[in-house]
Motif scaffolding. Sequence first.
Motif, mmCIF file in Angstrom:
data_model
loop_
_atom_site.group_PDB
_atom_site.id
_atom_site.type_symbol
_atom_site.label_atom_id
_atom_site.label_comp_id
_atom_site.label_asym_id
_atom_site.label_seq_id
_atom_site.Cartn_x
_atom_site.Cartn_y
_atom_site.Cartn_z
ATOM 1 N N ILE A 53 -9.199 -5.750 14.812
ATOM 2 C CA ILE A 53 -10.154 -4.801 14.233
ATOM 3 C C ILE A 53 -10.663 -3.841 15.288
ATOM 4 O O ILE A 53 -10.912 -2.665 15.029
ATOM 5 N N LYS A 56 -7.027 -2.500 10.898
ATOM 6 C CA LYS A 56 -8.034 -3.117 10.035
ATOM 7 C C LYS A 56 -7.431 -4.011 8.966
ATOM 8 O O LYS A 56 -7.936 -5.115 8.707
ATOM 9 N N SER A 65 -13.913 -1.684 7.608
ATOM 10 C CA SER A 65 -12.787 -1.166 6.838
ATOM 11 C C SER A 65 -13.225 -0.283 5.683
ATOM 12 O O SER A 65 -12.411 0.066 4.812
#
Length: 898
Positions: free
Chosen positions: A632, A637, A676
Amino acid sequence: MTPDTVAGTVAAGEPLPVGARLGHYRIEALLGRGGMGDVYRAQQLEPVSRIVALKLLRAQRLDTAHIAYFEVERQLLAQMRHPAIAQIFDAGTTPDGHPYFAMEFIEGSPITQYCDTHALSLQARIALFIRVCEGVQHAHQKGVIHRDLKPGNLLVDEVDGRRLPKVIDFGIATATNLGQGRDVAGTPDYMSPEQASGDQALVDTRSDVYALGVVLCELLTGQRPRAHGETVTGNARTLRLPSEQLSTLSPADADALLAHRQQSLPHLQKVLRNELDFVVARAMRFDRSERYPSAAALAEDLQRFLRNYPLQAVPPSRGYAWRKFAQRHRTGMAAAALITAALVIGFAVSVYGLLQARAQRAIAEQRNAQLEKVAAFQQSMLEGIDIEAMGSGMAKGLREQIAQHTPDVAASFNANLANASTADVARSLIDQDILANAERAITREFADDPALAADLRESVAKVRLALGLPKQAAAGFAQVAKFRDGSFGASSPKALSARQQQASALLEAAAPKDAMVVLDAALHAASGLPANDPVLLRLRMNQAEAIATLGDRPRARKLFAALRAQAIRLRGERDPVTMDISNDLAILLGRMGEAEAGRAIMEALVPMRMQVLGKDAPDTLGALHNLAVMRIMTGDKQAAVRLQQQLVDTQTRRLGAEHPQTLAELGNLANMLNDSGKPEQALPIAQQVLAARTRVLGADHPQTLKAMLNLASILARVKRFDEAMALQKQVADARTRLLGPNHPDTLFIQLNRAPTYFQAGQPKAALAQLDAFLPVARKVLGDKHPQVQMGYDIRAQAAADLGDKALAIASYRELLALREAALGAQDIKTIDAAWNLEGFLRKRGDLAASDELRTRYVTPLLQAQPSALDDDQKRMAKTIRDTEASEAQASVQKPIVR
């Protein structure tokens, strides 16, 4: 009560009828009744179907204050695992507070009855009794005292032709612990003087040794010892020995006794008078300090009897030692008798001394090996206790009890319980009732073997560390290290190992300064170890960790990198120590803003740990967690969320939905969903995690503060700015108070408050926050840290909102230099900074500088083939085109002001 009716209250003096339900159990038959309660044969209905022995303790009723302690006790009872102990499957309480236990159903007969029915010899009876002592010793090492050892609770069954004794009815131990006043639990004929006195504080494992002595006498002579004053507190303390009791038998009774034991009366009396009288007498001493110190010691002396070695209970003498030697070597002695008397005597004495010395050494070595195995077994069992789950179970049980018995106070009780940590209660009880007792036993039982005592203390310290008691563990390791320093030298491997474990515990206890003191001395002492020694490598790893914790991350990074390279060269990539160093280095790189480098290490480490340790091993799951974070941080993501969801599912399957480790993974999933672009999905997860962390750990715990910070970020994303800013201030104040104003974690949250101010429409407050903390944060965190770069980005945007174009341009210039140095010219974050700077320069009329920026950074992105771009680069190119088209259209449509 009709069949399959759920049992309500327990009527005084009345047994439960056949068919009655008690929890998951259906009563099938009453097996027996006693002073403490009733024993039933019952059918367990769920989650498995099996026959159990169910004991209902009528003499005790638990009030609300004892529920938590009963929950911990039943967990401990259920963890006893020994072939000579009937397994306790479950425990609970009736609606009116009477405890009950469901245990393994044994179809055997009492040990005395079994031995007589099968006419077992004296040796066979003692061998069977030794197995009983081993089971009792196992319970004692678990911190459980039986308190009612008697033939009826020592059953013998046969499986595949083998005699298997089973100790049953440990439930009385829990019931007695929960009792109040001076009520006496147990059977008077087998009860020790201190237990009979009614003062339960005097009862310890030696009380069970006394009862074993009574049972042993009954096995040997068919009668319990006639003890005058032995089970009361009077002055008469005489005890009629087993051999003396045989002399009082009538001829008929003597014949029956001998028929059951395959012995002649003179021979049996001789064996008892010369040896076994002393064993029974020592086990049943009125003064408990004069008894065998443990059931294991009693069993060991009986083993010596079976092997024809001198007993510890028998007063030492040359004649006795010689007789035992002769019994062990009858064949050799018969052959030696053919030689001259002088040669026989001289040779026998010499051989006796040699063999005795060797035998004693072998016994000592065997005993140490056995104790080490027992210690390792106990350590693994206790380390496996899930404290957090135990605490949650206690809390759940308390709520259910209160809701059932006193529903009018349930709401206030639950509110108060939310402020308590039941996990800490369970942890404290185990520490005080088991581990502290173990340490006292080590001091008492192994005073003459301090090296073995140190090994056992080390085992206790490891258990404390595994149970979340790092401060106490560090103190235990320090005690072990001190002994080994004095006995073997500070540079010895065993002493250095203890120091390394002490340093690790101190780091886990958030005491890095104390850890550094230990590490400096240990590393100096370890200078003579080989470079590839695992203890030396772990000491250096702890040193780097301590330096990082104290705030000097650049130095720690250099130490970790050099140490990893050395470990790979000397021990290989797949070595456990090397993998631990790689894991810690990757984490540090991520914290310092070098996520790509950290991810590269983790992508290689995860498959290695899966292959070497297994996919569900704790270290493997930890590496998967770290890899998800690295993904991440590097912008991957979707892959990060997929991996994190897998971790949540795995931990939920392994540990349960509310386990702390599951909550940690849930919190990480919430952050990833937020990053995200899915804050609505992340919000309820983050709220769930914070509520649980606050309840279990307290408001100032680092994990609670982390959960609070995560929730604040999500609240800001959904534009609930007031709530977000309140949480951020709470975190900043707590970290400043606990860690200091210049700690990396404190500076992280102080910088994080600026974008929230800006998003909330307060650019002046954002600039003020950055002016106060950005300079020192850059010095401490470093230029590559994302939080530092974010600070310059927000400063530029806030300055632009306030019309300070010069500050905006200066901030974007600084941001562009930082991002290009850290990420490269082609990274979209670098391009974004260059594009924003280009726009401000063009508006100011500095066309040459703006064109240069566009040519170098922006144009290559816009002219690249779409197939050559990743998703983030495509989105960036579209944003630039759409924004510039909108600006151009707005400029054409703008009315001319004359």
